[in-house]
Design a protein around this motif. Structure first.
Motif, PDB file in Angstrom:
ATOM      1  N   GLU A   1       0.813  -1.230   0.000  1.00  0.00           N
ATOM      2  CA  GLU A   1       0.000   0.000   0.000  1.00  0.00           C
ATOM      3  C   GLU A   1       0.846   1.280   0.000  1.00  0.00           C
ATOM      4  OE1 GLU A   1      -2.902  -0.238   3.183  1.00  0.00           O
ATOM      5  OE2 GLU A   1      -3.563  -2.250   2.559  1.00  0.00           O
ATOM      6  N   HIS A   2       2.157   1.171  -0.288  1.00  0.00           N
ATOM      7  CA  HIS A   2       2.997   2.368  -0.114  1.00  0.00           C
ATOM      8  C   HIS A   2       2.813   3.425  -1.208  1.00  0.00           C
ATOM      9  CE1 HIS A   2       5.959   0.473  -2.908  1.00  0.00           C
ATOM     10  NE2 HIS A   2       6.451   1.694  -3.044  1.00  0.00           N
ATOM     11  N   HIS A   3       2.013   3.131  -2.229  1.00  0.00           N
ATOM     12  CA  HIS A   3       1.674   4.154  -3.236  1.00  0.00           C
ATOM     13  C   HIS A   3       0.207   4.555  -3.166  1.00  0.00           C
ATOM     14  CE1 HIS A   3       5.226   5.167  -5.573  1.00  0.00           C
ATOM     15  NE2 HIS A   3       5.619   3.921  -5.415  1.00  0.00           N
ATOM     16  N   GLU A   4      -0.464   4.220  -2.066  1.00  0.00           N
ATOM     17  CA  GLU A   4      -1.821   4.722  -1.853  1.00  0.00           C
ATOM     18  C   GLU A   4      -1.742   6.178  -1.367  1.00  0.00           C
ATOM     19  OE1 GLU A   4      -4.289   3.050  -2.824  1.00  0.00           O
ATOM     20  OE2 GLU A   4      -3.702   0.937  -2.741  1.00  0.00           O
ATOM     21  N   TYR A   5      -2.655   7.015  -1.842  1.00  0.00           N
ATOM     22  CA  TYR A   5      -2.685   8.437  -1.465  1.00  0.00           C
ATOM     23  C   TYR A   5      -3.836   8.675  -0.491  1.00  0.00           C
ATOM     24  CZ  TYR A   5       0.751  10.318  -4.808  1.00  0.00           C
ATOM     25  OH  TYR A   5       1.899  10.639  -5.470  1.00  0.00           O
ATOM     26  N   TRP A   6      -3.647   9.610   0.396  1.00  0.00           N
ATOM     27  CA  TRP A   6      -4.639   9.953   1.416  1.00  0.00           C
ATOM     28  C   TRP A   6      -6.002  10.281   0.799  1.00  0.00           C
ATOM     29  CZ3 TRP A   6      -4.993   9.139   6.391  1.00  0.00           C
ATOM     30  CH2 TRP A   6      -5.885   9.880   7.174  1.00  0.00           C
ATOM     31  N   ASP A   7      -5.990  10.934  -0.395  1.00  0.00           N
ATOM     32  CA  ASP A   7      -7.251  11.331  -1.028  1.00  0.00           C
ATOM     33  C   ASP A   7      -7.808  10.260  -1.977  1.00  0.00           C
ATOM     34  OD1 ASP A   7      -5.569  11.468  -3.208  1.00  0.00           O
ATOM     35  OD2 ASP A   7      -5.797  13.631  -3.543  1.00  0.00           O
ATOM     36  N   GLY A   8      -7.177   9.062  -2.012  1.00  0.00           N
ATOM     37  CA  GLY A   8      -7.699   7.958  -2.812  1.00  0.00           C
ATOM     38  C   GLY A   8      -7.194   7.892  -4.237  1.00  0.00           C
ATOM     39  N   ARG A   9      -6.232   8.762  -4.618  1.00  0.00           N
ATOM     40  CA  ARG A   9      -5.746   8.791  -6.007  1.00  0.00           C
ATOM     41  C   ARG A   9      -4.629   7.785  -6.277  1.00  0.00           C
ATOM     42  NH1 ARG A   9      -2.942  12.973  -7.547  1.00  0.00           N
ATOM     43  NH2 ARG A   9      -2.510  13.687  -5.421  1.00  0.00           N
ATOM     44  N   GLY A  10      -4.230   7.037  -5.265  1.00  0.00           N
ATOM     45  CA  GLY A  10      -3.082   6.146  -5.426  1.00  0.00           C
ATOM     46  C   GLY A  10      -3.441   4.781  -5.981  1.00  0.00           C
ATOM     47  N   TYR A  11      -2.503   3.863  -5.849  1.00  0.00           N
ATOM     48  CA  TYR A  11      -2.688   2.493  -6.364  1.00  0.00           C
ATOM     49  C   TYR A  11      -1.958   1.520  -5.439  1.00  0.00           C
ATOM     50  CZ  TYR A  11       2.116   2.979  -8.194  1.00  0.00           C
ATOM     51  OH  TYR A  11       3.479   3.159  -8.311  1.00  0.00           O
ATOM     52  N   PRO A  12      -2.214   0.213  -5.468  1.00  0.00           N
ATOM     53  CA  PRO A  12      -3.006  -0.532  -6.455  1.00  0.00           C
ATOM     54  C   PRO A  12      -4.484  -0.659  -6.093  1.00  0.00           C
ATOM     55  CG  PRO A  12      -1.870  -2.085  -5.037  1.00  0.00           C
ATOM     56  CD  PRO A  12      -1.444  -0.704  -4.598  1.00  0.00           C
ATOM     57  N   LYS A  13      -4.867  -0.289  -4.865  1.00  0.00           N
ATOM     58  CA  LYS A  13      -6.242  -0.554  -4.416  1.00  0.00           C
ATOM     59  C   LYS A  13      -7.134   0.684  -4.416  1.00  0.00           C
ATOM     60  CE  LYS A  13      -4.461  -4.036  -1.152  1.00  0.00           C
ATOM     61  NZ  LYS A  13      -4.315  -4.382   0.280  1.00  0.00           N
ATOM     62  N   GLY A  14      -6.545   1.875  -4.587  1.00  0.00           N
ATOM     63  CA  GLY A  14      -7.331   3.108  -4.516  1.00  0.00           C
ATOM     64  C   GLY A  14      -7.879   3.368  -3.128  1.00  0.00           C
ATOM     65  N   LEU A  15      -7.133   2.979  -2.110  1.00  0.00           N
ATOM     66  CA  LEU A  15      -7.574   3.187  -0.722  1.00  0.00           C
ATOM     67  C   LEU A  15      -7.518   4.662  -0.361  1.00  0.00           C
ATOM     68  CD1 LEU A  15      -5.746   0.197   1.046  1.00  0.00           C
ATOM     69  CD2 LEU A  15      -8.118   0.300   0.276  1.00  0.00           C
ATOM     70  N   LYS A  16      -8.233   5.008   0.710  1.00  0.00           N
ATOM     71  CA  LYS A  16      -8.355   6.420   1.084  1.00  0.00           C
ATOM     72  C   LYS A  16      -8.269   6.565   2.599  1.00  0.00           C
ATOM     73  CE  LYS A  16     -11.472  10.278   0.018  1.00  0.00           C
ATOM     74  NZ  LYS A  16     -12.730  10.639  -0.662  1.00  0.00           N
ATOM     75  N   GLY A  17      -7.675   7.700   3.049  1.00  0.00           N
ATOM     76  CA  GLY A  17      -7.672   8.048   4.467  1.00  0.00           C
ATOM     77  C   GLY A  17      -7.098   6.954   5.351  1.00  0.00           C
ATOM     78  N   ASN A  18      -7.746   6.758   6.492  1.00  0.00           N
ATOM     79  CA  ASN A  18      -7.232   5.801   7.471  1.00  0.00           C
ATOM     80  C   ASN A  18      -7.441   4.337   7.084  1.00  0.00           C
ATOM     81  OD1 ASN A  18      -6.034   7.509   9.418  1.00  0.00           O
ATOM     82  ND2 ASN A  18      -8.082   8.137  10.095  1.00  0.00           N
ATOM     83  N   ASN A  19      -8.005   4.103   5.900  1.00  0.00           N
ATOM     84  CA  ASN A  19      -8.068   2.723   5.398  1.00  0.00           C
ATOM     85  C   ASN A  19      -6.685   2.255   4.928  1.00  0.00           C
ATOM     86  OD1 ASN A  19     -10.847   2.235   5.750  1.00  0.00           O
ATOM     87  ND2 ASN A  19     -11.311   3.438   3.914  1.00  0.00           N
ATOM     88  N   ILE A  20      -5.768   3.196   4.772  1.00  0.00           N
ATOM     89  CA  ILE A  20      -4.405   2.859   4.337  1.00  0.00           C
ATOM     90  C   ILE A  20      -3.588   2.438   5.556  1.00  0.00           C
ATOM     91  CG2 ILE A  20      -2.325   3.697   3.153  1.00  0.00           C
ATOM     92  CD1 ILE A  20      -4.139   5.932   1.943  1.00  0.00           C
ATOM     93  N   ASN A  21      -2.894   1.330   5.442  1.00  0.00           N
ATOM     94  CA  ASN A  21      -2.008   0.834   6.496  1.00  0.00           C
ATOM     95  C   ASN A  21      -1.102   1.969   7.000  1.00  0.00           C
ATOM     96  OD1 ASN A  21       0.701  -0.300   7.349  1.00  0.00           O
ATOM     97  ND2 ASN A  21      -0.422  -2.213   7.152  1.00  0.00           N
TER      98      ASN A  21
END
Length: 382
Positions: A94-114
């Motif tokens: 998840e190290h390329h997930e962005y706080w606002d959900g623009r990242g990858y690979p899962k498109g996670l957002k906010g505190n859903n990111i590890n």
């Protein structure tokens, strides 16, 4: 290996590891060791890129490049094979997930990111900022980090990063590559004890993970290191060497091409003859192999074996131009194993040979390129 980029060290993984571990002391102290190794290995799945991942600074470039888009998953998959690092693998994916959900690979957002992944994200960003020319001062770094709050990372991560950078001389030290190279071994020594109960102690399993990474650098060498290791073992046994010695040579063979991570992919995959300058770069890869292996205390006696697989029996090889029995026996064996696999596997620059054709080529070059005693065994056992 990851921090070798076309003939130079870039210290990206080292800097991310040091910074992430330092940040974790404040909010995840019980996971310091996992976060440190996640930082070291977070980009290992991107080794097959043309250039190092640090050259792709815009996230839009990542979405256009399939290797980049999959590299966090590939990195996590490789790291998950190292039993005690399962938690680190979960951070890496998840190290390329962005706080606002623009990242990858899962498109996670906010505190859903590890949370560990959030630390890696901002540490990764800091390393890119550390490479800006002319260098940024602390205020310049803070300005850019503040501008990315709420989009790339949270307010908490931004404040944590700045508080870490402001500790003593830490900012000046982490910006200095020479100091980074001194800080990494010190950080490793100071990590909390690691629970190794889930770790398979067979070193062959560890070097197989290395081999996966090495072979990913080429577009056509999947399985090359494993096959060369198998052929090296067969040759050593065929020559009547002790099982322990044969196993050691097998391990060296798994790692023989480690230094190719520092050779440009355009050279490794070139379908036509190399220019003189390109061949000079290619000839450096055994030197880098030896440098990498020499960092692993358990493998130091295999350095010259792994690094000597391009020496020739007649002394016209590289990197040292050693000849005859001045070349370590394991390296002479591996030279035959490596050439046999190169001839019998697909290469863009030559026609694939059958096993019988390859053996004829070995016989033809016995006494010049290869040790004739080893060729005699190769004809029987390969």
């Amino acid at each position: 290996m990851m921090d070798l980029d076309e003939n130079r060290k870039i210290y990206h993984a080292w800097r991310v590891a040091i910074l992430a571990e330092r940040m974790s002391r404040k909010i995840l102290p019980e996971y310091r060791t996992q976060i440190f190794y996640a930082g070291l290995l977070h980009d290992i799945g991107a080794i097959s890129l043309k250039e190092h991942v640090i050259h792709y600074t815009d996230i839009e470039e990542h979405f256009k490049n399939p290797i980049l888009l999959k590299h966090s998953e590939k990195s996590a998959q490789i790291v998950s094979e190292i039993g005690p690092l399962t938690i680190a693998a979960n951070m890496i994916i998840e190290h390329h997930e962005y706080w606002d959900g623009r990242g990858y690979p899962k498109g996670l957002k906010g505190n859903n990111i590890n949370l560990g992944a959030q630390i890696l994200r901002i540490a990764d960003t800091f390393d890119i900022l550390a490479r800006v020319k002319p260098p940024l001062d602390l205020n310049g770094v803070k300005t850019i980090l503040f501008a990315r709050r709420g989009s790339e990372f949270s307010d908490l991560m931004c404040e944590l990063m700045i508080a870490t950078l402001e500790e003593g001389n830490f900012f000046d030290e982490i910006m200095d590559e020479k100091r980074v190279s001194e800080m990494l071994p010190k950080a490793m020594r100071e990590l909390p004890p690691f629970d190794l109960t889930a770790c398979n102690i067979d070193i062959r399993n560890a070097v197989k993970v290395f081999a996966q990474v090495i072979d990913a650098k080429h577009s056509y060498t999947a399985g090359h290191s494993e096959r060369v290791a198998l052929y090296t073992y067969r040759l050593a046994k065929g020559m009547g060497l002790f099982e322990e010695t044969a196993k050691k040579y097998e391990i060296a063979a798994y790692l023989h091409d480690a230094g190719k991570v520092a050779v440009p992919k355009s050279i490794l995959d070139k379908p036509s003859a190399l220019t003189l300058e390109e061949f000079k770069l290619m000839k450096r890869h055994p030197v880098y192999t030896m440098e990498i292996i020499s960092m692993i205390s358990e493998l130091k006696d295999l350095v010259s074996v792994a690094g000597g697989h391009h020496e020739r029996y007649d002394g016209r090889g590289y990197p040292d131009g050693a000849s005859g029995e001045n070349i370590p026996l394991g390296a002479r064996i591996m030279a035959v194993a490596d050439s046999f696999d190169a001839m019998t596997s697909f290469r863009p620059y030559q026609k694939t040979k059958s096993k019988d054709e390859a053996k004829k080529e070995l016989i033809k070059n016995a006494g010049s390129q290869f040790d004739p005693k080893i060729v005699k065994v190769a004809v029987k056992v390969l």
